[in-house]
Motif scaffolding. Sequence first.
Motif, PDB file in Angstrom:
ATOM      1  N   ILE A   1       0.857  -1.177   0.000  1.00 53.53           N
ATOM      2  CA  ILE A   1       0.000   0.000   0.000  1.00 53.53           C
ATOM      3  C   ILE A   1       0.896   1.230   0.000  1.00 53.53           C
ATOM      4  N   GLY A   2       0.485   2.225  -0.777  1.00 60.15           N
ATOM      5  CA  GLY A   2       1.282   3.444  -0.881  1.00 60.15           C
ATOM      6  C   GLY A   2       0.411   4.679  -0.771  1.00 60.15           C
ATOM      7  N   TYR A   3       1.028   5.774  -0.437  1.00 57.73           N
ATOM      8  CA  TYR A   3       0.346   7.054  -0.319  1.00 57.73           C
ATOM      9  C   TYR A   3       1.043   8.068  -1.217  1.00 57.73           C
ATOM     10  N   GLN A   4       0.274   8.744  -2.050  1.00 62.81           N
ATOM     11  CA  GLN A   4       0.836   9.744  -2.952  1.00 62.81           C
ATOM     12  C   GLN A   4       0.974  11.061  -2.203  1.00 62.81           C
ATOM     13  N   LEU A   5       2.210  11.470  -1.961  1.00 62.09           N
ATOM     14  CA  LEU A   5       2.493  12.685  -1.201  1.00 62.09           C
ATOM     15  C   LEU A   5       2.165  13.950  -1.988  1.00 62.09           C
ATOM     16  N   ASP A   6       2.520  13.952  -3.265  1.00 60.73           N
ATOM     17  CA  ASP A   6       2.244  15.095  -4.141  1.00 60.73           C
ATOM     18  C   ASP A   6       2.126  14.563  -5.559  1.00 60.73           C
ATOM     19  N   ASP A   7       2.270  15.407  -6.543  1.00 56.48           N
ATOM     20  CA  ASP A   7       2.117  14.972  -7.924  1.00 56.48           C
ATOM     21  C   ASP A   7       3.192  13.989  -8.368  1.00 56.48           C
ATOM     22  N   ASN A   8       4.329  13.950  -7.683  1.00 54.45           N
ATOM     23  CA  ASN A   8       5.445  13.135  -8.163  1.00 54.45           C
ATOM     24  C   ASN A   8       5.871  11.994  -7.246  1.00 54.45           C
ATOM     25  N   PHE A   9       5.552  12.009  -5.962  1.00 57.43           N
ATOM     26  CA  PHE A   9       6.079  11.011  -5.029  1.00 57.43           C
ATOM     27  C   PHE A   9       4.988  10.157  -4.403  1.00 57.43           C
ATOM     28  N   VAL A  10       5.268   8.835  -4.370  1.00 62.10           N
ATOM     29  CA  VAL A  10       4.440   7.873  -3.653  1.00 62.10           C
ATOM     30  C   VAL A  10       5.372   7.142  -2.692  1.00 62.10           C
ATOM     31  N   VAL A  11       4.973   7.006  -1.428  1.00 58.69           N
ATOM     32  CA  VAL A  11       5.733   6.220  -0.452  1.00 58.69           C
ATOM     33  C   VAL A  11       4.834   5.115   0.059  1.00 58.69           C
ATOM     34  N   GLY A  12       5.427   3.974   0.386  1.00 62.17           N
ATOM     35  CA  GLY A  12       4.598   2.877   0.868  1.00 62.17           C
ATOM     36  C   GLY A  12       5.391   1.755   1.466  1.00 62.17           C
ATOM     37  N   ILE A  13       4.666   0.709   1.822  1.00 62.33           N
ATOM     38  CA  ILE A  13       5.262  -0.479   2.426  1.00 62.33           C
ATOM     39  C   ILE A  13       4.674  -1.714   1.755  1.00 62.33           C
ATOM     40  N   ILE A  14       5.520  -2.727   1.591  1.00 61.40           N
ATOM     41  CA  ILE A  14       5.139  -3.979   0.946  1.00 61.40           C
ATOM     42  C   ILE A  14       5.151  -5.085   1.992  1.00 61.40           C
TER      43      ILE A  14
END
Length: 158
Positions: free
Chosen positions: A74-87
């Motif tokens: 699952i990931g979260y889109q911080l802004d138009d360019n970055f997604v951070v998440g954990i697998i």
Amino acid sequence: MNYKENKQILLALFITMIMMVATLSTQAQWMVTTTINKVTTIAGEDLKPGEVYDLDVCPGTKTNSINITDKLGIGYQLDDNFVVGIIKTGDLFVRYILNDKLFAICEYNYLHSSDDNASEHIVWGIGYSFSLSNNFYLEPNYTKSEEGSFNISISYKI
């Protein structure tokens, strides 16, 4: 602090960061992603000496199957360019969106032994995102750590 405590603190900070960003943002963009894996098993390969094989196929028979939950994340889109998440495998990932279709990805497995070199557990890659329907995407990508691999991923943006 020992290594296990460091991993727990890192995971807690990462989850806290995601939750803080999610509550501050009015246009939250979450994504669920997974990689499709081919799994080959050999009947009887896990038998220990003295155990009896009792399945319907001959020992040594290879079977192939598809697994889509090994690298569920699952990931979260911080802004138009970055997604951070954990697998699910213990990897943290960052996805940098280059344009509407092209993205770069970095995965880091924080569950490695403290004796290992951290750079050995970083995977870099690049991928392309095809829209299948409303919020579903097919994402072929190439990742490289010590060896390169071509992967097929699917994602759903919430």
